[in-house]
Design an enzyme around this catalytic site. Structure first.
Site, PDB file in Angstrom:
ATOM      1  N   SER A 322       0.831  -1.198   0.000  1.00  0.00           N
ATOM      2  CA  SER A 322       0.000   0.000   0.000  1.00  0.00           C
ATOM      3  C   SER A 322       0.871   1.256   0.000  1.00  0.00           C
ATOM      4  O   SER A 322       0.591   2.225  -0.711  1.00  0.00           O
ATOM      5  CB  SER A 322      -0.918   0.004   1.226  1.00  0.00           C
ATOM      6  OG  SER A 322      -1.658   1.205   1.297  1.00  0.00           O
ATOM      7  N   TRP A 325       2.306   1.612  -3.403  1.00  0.00           N
ATOM      8  CA  TRP A 325       1.267   2.040  -4.352  1.00  0.00           C
ATOM      9  C   TRP A 325       1.192   3.564  -4.412  1.00  0.00           C
ATOM     10  O   TRP A 325       0.937   4.138  -5.463  1.00  0.00           O
ATOM     11  CB  TRP A 325      -0.090   1.470  -3.924  1.00  0.00           C
ATOM     12  CG  TRP A 325      -1.248   1.901  -4.771  1.00  0.00           C
ATOM     13  CD1 TRP A 325      -1.725   1.288  -5.888  1.00  0.00           C
ATOM     14  CD2 TRP A 325      -2.100   3.052  -4.566  1.00  0.00           C
ATOM     15  NE1 TRP A 325      -2.811   1.970  -6.388  1.00  0.00           N
ATOM     16  CE2 TRP A 325      -3.057   3.056  -5.598  1.00  0.00           C
ATOM     17  CE3 TRP A 325      -2.132   4.062  -3.616  1.00  0.00           C
ATOM     18  CZ2 TRP A 325      -4.031   4.033  -5.693  1.00  0.00           C
ATOM     19  CZ3 TRP A 325      -3.107   5.044  -3.714  1.00  0.00           C
ATOM     20  CH2 TRP A 325      -4.048   5.028  -4.742  1.00  0.00           C
ATOM     21  N   HIS A 326       1.446   4.206  -3.264  1.00  0.00           N
ATOM     22  CA  HIS A 326       1.321   5.662  -3.215  1.00  0.00           C
ATOM     23  C   HIS A 326       2.422   6.378  -3.989  1.00  0.00           C
ATOM     24  O   HIS A 326       2.222   7.523  -4.410  1.00  0.00           O
ATOM     25  CB  HIS A 326       1.311   6.140  -1.767  1.00  0.00           C
ATOM     26  CG  HIS A 326      -0.003   5.944  -1.088  1.00  0.00           C
ATOM     27  ND1 HIS A 326      -0.370   4.743  -0.517  1.00  0.00           N
ATOM     28  CD2 HIS A 326      -1.053   6.779  -0.884  1.00  0.00           C
ATOM     29  CE1 HIS A 326      -1.575   4.851   0.001  1.00  0.00           C
ATOM     30  NE2 HIS A 326      -2.016   6.069  -0.210  1.00  0.00           N
ATOM     31  N   GLY A 327       3.557   5.743  -4.152  1.00  0.00           N
ATOM     32  CA  GLY A 327       4.577   6.428  -4.926  1.00  0.00           C
ATOM     33  C   GLY A 327       5.943   5.797  -4.821  1.00  0.00           C
ATOM     34  O   GLY A 327       6.236   5.057  -3.879  1.00  0.00           O
ATOM     35  N   PHE A 483      -0.768  10.159  -7.434  1.00  0.00           N
ATOM     36  CA  PHE A 483      -0.670   8.720  -7.263  1.00  0.00           C
ATOM     37  C   PHE A 483      -1.395   7.955  -8.356  1.00  0.00           C
ATOM     38  O   PHE A 483      -1.263   6.761  -8.449  1.00  0.00           O
ATOM     39  CB  PHE A 483      -1.234   8.296  -5.888  1.00  0.00           C
ATOM     40  CG  PHE A 483      -0.595   9.057  -4.741  1.00  0.00           C
ATOM     41  CD1 PHE A 483       0.764   9.276  -4.716  1.00  0.00           C
ATOM     42  CD2 PHE A 483      -1.387   9.540  -3.702  1.00  0.00           C
ATOM     43  CE1 PHE A 483       1.347   9.967  -3.666  1.00  0.00           C
ATOM     44  CE2 PHE A 483      -0.806  10.224  -2.650  1.00  0.00           C
ATOM     45  CZ  PHE A 483       0.560  10.450  -2.637  1.00  0.00           C
TER      46      PHE A 483
END
Length: 483
Positions: A322, A325-327, A483
């Site tokens: 997770s 996933w954000h960056g 994102f």
């Protein structure tokens, strides 16, 4: 095209009038019009992005058909692998390629073997992480025989690109949103009015709370060397309200806009800052992403079926994924790992599901015990936001080092505040009071003033509109667009 821009203020009323006035007479025409409107909305940033979303949509439309018709499990798995490879491959190239190249060359340099590899000069397409996960949910659910593939390519393309939630969610499941494109929508006045209320509160959260807190948080984080621990803690708190007002404000506007078009989107936030522990927070924050990882990563990994230690391992994996996933930054991985560390004690002691209802429902104020739990959880989450907001790990560690130093007990000071900034700080308690009052509702204005005389209720709406116009902060792009 930002929700809080003049462009959208002109775009959406036109779409609304044409949609209900002309195109809604035929289901195929209305879906086609929504598809065109969504592509105009998305292409407003950069028309080249349209090729990517169209290509991804085309691949998954035909993969869905192929998986459904495949005669052997080998064929089904191959087609699913095609979808995963194409979608995650595009996401990987545009979002993570440079991160891996830069870290690989740095690793070789540290071991005395310089490596010449060039990074790509590419623009990250807006919302690619969101629509990639949305379209993947379709092919995975078809593969699992949980849904049947749609035969209507216009319907599917409209589902993938539906503009209210295209660039920052909620990440919709095919089984929830796609069927809504298959039935004729009827205008519902009561639903539309509630949608307008939700849009209003979303704009308030974004333009008054988030954008003004952004000015304060940016100044403190960008000049963190100059400030005391108390000021840096205040900066982290401002960022906590910035990211919540920004992201949940977007979700409110998305849900309200969709309801005006006759669609029902998934709830994405459920008053997370009133959570009594970190586990409850993650059931209330970015709900669509949390549930996506649960259903498509955590459970396939084994979930909690192998006991608490397997559940702990899988939970840690989910939080790290997770974060990534954000960056493409180590700060996001650190943020995910830190939240996993906060979560694991609750999981291992079996207390991760103890708070599932509305906190102190029906009470004017929280009980002293729940108030203490809420404040403690808020500060744990705010502590993790330092890594999320920092430019790099070293900056995050420097800020935390100052926060836990003796300067934490100094009076906060970051220069002269404007009248607007002071007013916004005063509005944060008002904002929290509105959220607390409406914590049992789908959104804070759902039943706002329902028992009041109509003039009083409209006066409340007018006051909020007045506040938006006169206390709006410097325009900031929505945080989650990156994102």
């Amino acid at each position: 095209m930002l929700f809080n821009s003049i462009d959208f203020a002109l775009f959406f009323p036109l779409v609304f009038l044409l949609y209900w006035g002309i195109f809604n007479r035929s289901l195929r025409w209305s879906n086609g019009f929504l598809l065109i409107s969504s592509y105009v909305f998305y292409g407003w940033w950069d028309w080249r992005f349209l090729f990517l979303i169209a290509f991804s949509s085309l691949i998954d439309y035909f993969v869905g058909q192929g998986v459904f018709r495949a005669r052997t499990q080998v064929q089904r798995k191959f087609l699913l692998a095609v979808s995963l490879t194409v979608n995650l491959g595009l996401l990987g190239v545009f979002k993570y390629y440079n991160f891996f190249i830069e870290n690989l060359t740095e690793a070789f340099r540290l071991f005395g073997h310089p490596l010449e590899m060039s990074s790509l000069q590419i623009i990250l397409p807006v919302g690619i992480s969101f629509y990639t996960f949305q379209t993947l949910s379709y092919t995975i659910d078809v593969y699992r025989n949980e849904i049947k593939p749609t035969q209507d390519i216009i319907e599917f393309f409209a589902f993938v690109s539906f503009f209210p939630q295209l660039v920052a969610g909620p990440i919709e499941r095919a089984r929830e949103l796609l069927p809504q494109f298959g039935v004729k929508r009827e205008f519902n006045y009561a639903v539309a009015v509630d949608g307008m209320r939700q849009i209003l509160f979303g704009l308030f959260k974004k333009m008054v709370i988030a954008d003004n807190c952004a000015v304060l948080a940016n100044d403190i984080f960008n000049n963190y060397e100059l400030y005391s621990g108390s000021t840096l803690l205040l900066g982290a708190i401002f960022f906590a309200f910035q990211i919540y007002g920004d992201f949940s404000g977007y979700s409110d506007i998305a849900l309200g806009t969709a309801s005006l078009l006759g669609f029902r989107l998934s709830r994405n936030f459920a008053y997370p800052y009133f959570s009594r522990d970190v586990a409850e927070f993650w059931r209330r924050w970015h709900i669509s992403l949390t549930s996506w990882f649960r259903d498509y990563v955590y459970i396939p990994l084994g979930g909690s079926r192998g006991g608490k230690w397997m559940a702990a391992r899988n939970t840690f994996i989910i939080f790290l994924v997770s974060g990534f996933w954000h960056g493409p930054n180590w700060t996001f991985l650190a943020w995910g790992g830190l939240n996993a560390l906060f979560f694991l004690p609750l999981l291992l002691t079996g207390k991760n599901r103890q708070h599932r209802g509305v906190v102190d429902e029906g009470s004017l104020l929280p009980s002293p015990m729940n108030a203490a739990k809420i404040v403690f959880t808020f500060f744990l989450i705010t502590f993790s936001w330092v890594f999320f907001r920092a430019e790099n790990i070293q900056q995050a560690l420097d800020i935390i080092k100052k926060i836990i130093s003796s300067s934490l007990f100094e009076l906060p000071h970051w220069g002269r505040m404007s009248i607007r900034e002071m007013a916004v700080i005063g509005f944060i308690p008002v904002f929290l009071a509105l959220e607390w009052h409406g914590r049992s509702w789908a959104h804070a204005l759902e039943n706002f003033g329902s028992q009041w005389p109509r003039p009083a209720r409209w006066l409340g709406y007018a006051a909020m509109i007045f506040t938006i116009f006169f206390l709006t902060g410097e325009e900031q792009e929505f945080i989650y667009f990156q994102f």
